[in-house]
Design a protein around this motif. Structure first.
Motif, PDB file in Angstrom:
ATOM      1  N   TYR A  36       0.787  -1.226  -0.117  1.00  0.00           N
ATOM      2  CA  TYR A  36       0.154  -0.010   0.022  1.00  0.00           C
ATOM      3  C   TYR A  36       0.641   1.507  -0.109  1.00  0.00           C
ATOM      4  O   TYR A  36       0.311   2.470  -0.437  1.00  0.00           O
ATOM      5  N   LYS A  37       2.258   1.304   0.165  1.00  0.00           N
ATOM      6  CA  LYS A  37       2.848   2.399   0.369  1.00  0.00           C
ATOM      7  C   LYS A  37       2.941   2.924  -1.045  1.00  0.00           C
ATOM      8  O   LYS A  37       3.104   4.050  -0.998  1.00  0.00           O
ATOM      9  N   ASN A  38       3.146   2.033  -1.880  1.00  0.00           N
ATOM     10  CA  ASN A  38       3.393   2.400  -3.325  1.00  0.00           C
ATOM     11  C   ASN A  38       2.110   2.358  -4.288  1.00  0.00           C
ATOM     12  O   ASN A  38       2.310   2.729  -5.353  1.00  0.00           O
ATOM     13  N   TYR A  39       0.835   2.419  -3.478  1.00  0.00           N
ATOM     14  CA  TYR A  39      -0.407   2.418  -4.009  1.00  0.00           C
ATOM     15  C   TYR A  39      -0.583   3.543  -4.703  1.00  0.00           C
ATOM     16  O   TYR A  39      -0.263   4.901  -3.776  1.00  0.00           O
ATOM     17  N   PRO A  40      -1.103   4.008  -5.914  1.00  0.00           N
ATOM     18  CA  PRO A  40      -1.211   5.323  -6.413  1.00  0.00           C
ATOM     19  C   PRO A  40      -2.194   6.364  -5.487  1.00  0.00           C
ATOM     20  O   PRO A  40      -3.261   5.644  -5.029  1.00  0.00           O
ATOM     21  N   GLY A  41      -1.638   7.443  -5.207  1.00  0.00           N
ATOM     22  CA  GLY A  41      -2.550   8.160  -4.119  1.00  0.00           C
ATOM     23  C   GLY A  41      -2.354   8.220  -2.808  1.00  0.00           C
ATOM     24  O   GLY A  41      -2.816   8.763  -1.849  1.00  0.00           O
ATOM     25  N   VAL A  42      -1.352   7.091  -2.347  1.00  0.00           N
ATOM     26  CA  VAL A  42      -1.399   6.884  -0.884  1.00  0.00           C
ATOM     27  C   VAL A  42       0.060   7.546  -0.572  1.00  0.00           C
ATOM     28  O   VAL A  42       1.114   7.671  -1.406  1.00  0.00           O
ATOM     29  N   ASP A  43      -0.370   8.408   0.594  1.00  0.00           N
ATOM     30  CA  ASP A  43       0.956   9.129   1.195  1.00  0.00           C
ATOM     31  C   ASP A  43       1.949   8.483   2.133  1.00  0.00           C
ATOM     32  O   ASP A  43       3.012   8.304   1.789  1.00  0.00           O
ATOM     33  N   SER A  44       1.409   7.720   2.982  1.00  0.00           N
ATOM     34  CA  SER A  44       2.208   7.196   3.794  1.00  0.00           C
ATOM     35  C   SER A  44       1.438   6.016   4.821  1.00  0.00           C
ATOM     36  O   SER A  44       0.133   5.901   4.488  1.00  0.00           O
ATOM     37  N   VAL A  45       2.059   4.804   5.088  1.00  0.00           N
ATOM     38  CA  VAL A  45       1.516   3.963   5.810  1.00  0.00           C
ATOM     39  C   VAL A  45       2.320   3.846   7.206  1.00  0.00           C
ATOM     40  O   VAL A  45       3.403   3.803   7.259  1.00  0.00           O
ATOM     41  N   ARG A  46       1.289   3.924   8.144  1.00  0.00           N
ATOM     42  CA  ARG A  46       1.920   4.056   9.371  1.00  0.00           C
ATOM     43  C   ARG A  46       1.507   2.825  10.248  1.00  0.00           C
ATOM     44  O   ARG A  46       0.386   2.411  10.055  1.00  0.00           O
ATOM     45  N   TYR A  47       2.392   2.620  11.205  1.00  0.00           N
ATOM     46  CA  TYR A  47       1.976   1.116  11.911  1.00  0.00           C
ATOM     47  C   TYR A  47       2.492   0.943  13.260  1.00  0.00           C
ATOM     48  O   TYR A  47       3.604   1.793  13.427  1.00  0.00           O
ATOM     49  N   SER A  48       1.803   0.645  14.298  1.00  0.00           N
ATOM     50  CA  SER A  48       2.166   0.599  15.494  1.00  0.00           C
ATOM     51  C   SER A  48       2.903  -0.926  15.953  1.00  0.00           C
ATOM     52  O   SER A  48       2.886  -1.110  17.162  1.00  0.00           O
ATOM     53  N   LYS A  49       3.264  -1.555  14.897  1.00  0.00           N
ATOM     54  CA  LYS A  49       3.850  -2.893  15.166  1.00  0.00           C
ATOM     55  C   LYS A  49       4.833  -2.897  16.155  1.00  0.00           C
ATOM     56  O   LYS A  49       4.732  -3.753  17.071  1.00  0.00           O
TER      57      LYS A  49
END
Ligand code: ATP
Ligand code: MG
Lengths: 235, 294
Positions: B142-155
């Protein structure tokens, strides 16, 4: 009843306590086992109780071949015997009654049976009045009577006594011996290991004399020593 | 075994415990002390788990879109997320919700948002995975999905807490094991003393034809009595410690919420009694073994 066939007993430290011992004790017999200290009397009794194993030869007791008796079967086998020791070996925290009762409790006898047998055994040894006393409140002779009552209470076919009078004065010794004789007359086979020459001589029973681990004499209606030898040594 | 024999055996066990009252008390004290330490660690573990539960409930992952993302791209993204088998559930946070949340978070400083409207806020998706092991792949996708800015996770936070919890569990298991061994050893020694004092009695019993179990069981009962009383004492002690200490902890650290004693009491007493009686029984069996060979 009790048969030793060419029994050799060598303790783990190398002591040869019995060397090629054979004898036969018939049902209903009263047998004295006599001999000097260290001659092997207690060893014979330990073999009969299967407390020790013979190094060679075989032991038969009450129809059991002890060499094939499994460890699990020992308790059951021992219940068919009664044992009396020089030092009485009563349970100190139990009363006279409880000591005798205990021998029946371990056989899981019915309470009804226990209530009947224990007073009977105590009456036989003349201790009914002391039923609630503790062993340390009794004289040596009385304690030995309790031990005899305990040995009797399960109606064993064989009673073994290792110096039962060893800690008692001559008069009390006589009483205890007479008591054991009475038990014998009721049909129980008896084996008594003892030093007491006077008693053995007077009672005229089956005598097995042992010395340094060997049987030197096996005589019906015998005496502690051979009469000839006796007169020589006696001063 | 017959019922009357069982009765006899239990009675003998009680009588013996009473007769060796000093040694019995000493052993009970040691069992109680071990179980108190043990129970203390257990309560701490339970409470840490309880207090970190909320961390697990937090979003594992949040996908932030570009604020300028158009409706078509958004629709595509939501459709993809909805069909992704690795994703258990998702929640869409639209611009308006995000704006409200931002205002809420800023609190008194919310005047910085003066004159702004929700249009500059990004749309985001809060995602829960079926299997947290997949998070690397999902983030990558999803990081590279068009229109996506960022993916954050609390892993990482979750990992961290899991690691602490696991460490604590291993540590307390180890401690429990050591304490159990020590308690068994001490009970074994106590009972060894009573067995030694009564070795003559044991040999007499053997001579008159008592079976091994008949001799052994009263001692085992004795061990179990010691273990159970020790367990009960430890439970009382823990109860009091928890009552007193609990209030203190909750006053000074407002963040911490303690598990109610009611919720742990049953488990605690069951575990204590089980451990106590096991420890007592095995202590007895160990100590009497040698004396049965007559
Ligand atoms: N457990 C043992 N280990 C080694 N040697 C033993 C053991 N028991 C007995 N003996 C030895 O075996 C021999 C016979 O001993 P035993 O006890 O049978 O004699 P005893 O005839 O009963 O003597 P006493 O009249 O003094 O009781 C002795 O030399 C004794 O030292
Ligand atoms: Mg002897």
């Amino acid at each position: 009843m009790v048969e030793f066939k060419t029994v050799v007993k060598k303790y783990s430290n190398g002591t040869v306590a019995l060397n090629n011992v054979s004898f036969n004790i018939k049902k209903g017999d009263f047998t004295f086992l006599v001999g000097p200290s260290g001659s092997g009397k207690s060893t014979i009794l330990k073999l009969i109780l299967k407390e020790e194993e013979p190094t060679e030869g075989s032991v038969f007791v009450n129809g059991y071949d002890l060499s094939v008796l499994k460890r699990k079967e020992i308790p059951c086998f021992r219940r068919s015997l009664g044992v009396v020791f020089q030092d009485f070996r009563l349970l100190p925290n139990k009363t006279v009654y409880e000591n005798v009762e205990f021998a029946m409790q371990i056989t899981e006898a019915l309470p009804k049976e226990i209530r009947r047998q224990v007073p009977m055994a105590l009456a036989l040894v003349g201790l009914s009045r002391k039923a609630n006393a503790y062993p340390n409140q009794l004289s040596g002779g009385e304690q030995q009577r309790v031990a005899i009552a305990r040995a009797l209470v399960n109606n064993p076919s064989l009673i073994i006594a290792d110096e039962p009078t060893g800690n008692l004065d001559p008069e009390t010794s006589w009483e205890i011996m007479k008591l054991i004789q009475e038990v014998n007359m009721r049909g129980t086979t008896v084996i008594v290991a003892t030093h007491e020459k006077s008693i053995v001589d007077k009672m005229q029973k089956h005598v097995i004399a042992i010395e340094r681990g060997e049987i030197i004499r096996d005589q019906e209606k015998g005496q502690y020593e051979n009469e000839v030898k006796d007169s020589k040594i006696c001063c | 075994m017959k019922l009357r024999t069982a009765k006899f055996v239990v009675k003998e066990g009680f009588v013996n415990t009473y007769r060796n009252v000093l040694m019995s008390l000493a052993s009970m004290g040691i069992v109680a002390a071990s179980l108190v330490i043990l129970g203390f660690f257990w309560i701490i573990t339970v409470n840490i788990k309880y207090n970190t539960q909320f961390l697990k409930d937090q979003p594992e992952m949040q996908i932030f879109c570009n604020p300028e993302m158009d409706g078509h791209q958004l629709g595509m993204l939501e459709w993809t997320i909805g069909r992704d088998k690795r994703i258990k559930e998702y929640e869409k946070v639209d611009k308006k919700q995000a704006f409200e949340k931002a205002k809420e978070m800023l609190g008194d400083d919310k005047d910085v948002l003066e004159g702004l409207d929700e249009s500059f806020m990004p749309v985001s998706f809060i995602i829960k995975l079926n299997n947290s092991a997949d998070y690397g792949e999902v983030v990558e996708k999803y990081k590279n999905y068009p229109g996506v800015d960022s993916v954050r996770y609390s892993k990482k936070a979750i990992d961290y807490i899991n690691r602490i919890l696991r460490g604590l569990q291993i540590g307390s298991s180890l401690l429990i094991a050591i304490l159990v061994v020590i308690a068994v050893f001490i009970i074994a020694n106590t009972i060894k003393l009573t067995v030694f004092a009564r070795r003559k009695e044991i040999s007499i019993m053997k001579y008159i034809g008592a079976t091994d179990w008949f001799i052994r069981l009263p001692f085992i009962v004795e061990g179990i009595i010691i273990g159970l009383i020790g367990a009960f004492v430890s439970f009382l002690a823990l109860f009091i410690i928890y009552k007193l200490g609990g209030g203190w902890v909750q006053n000074d650290f407002i963040m911490v919420k303690l598990v109610g004693m009611k919720d742990v009491a049953f488990q605690l007493i069951m575990v204590s009694c089980l451990l106590g009686s096991l420890v007592g029984a095995s202590g007895s069996i160990i100590s009497i073994r040698k004396y049965l060979r007559v």
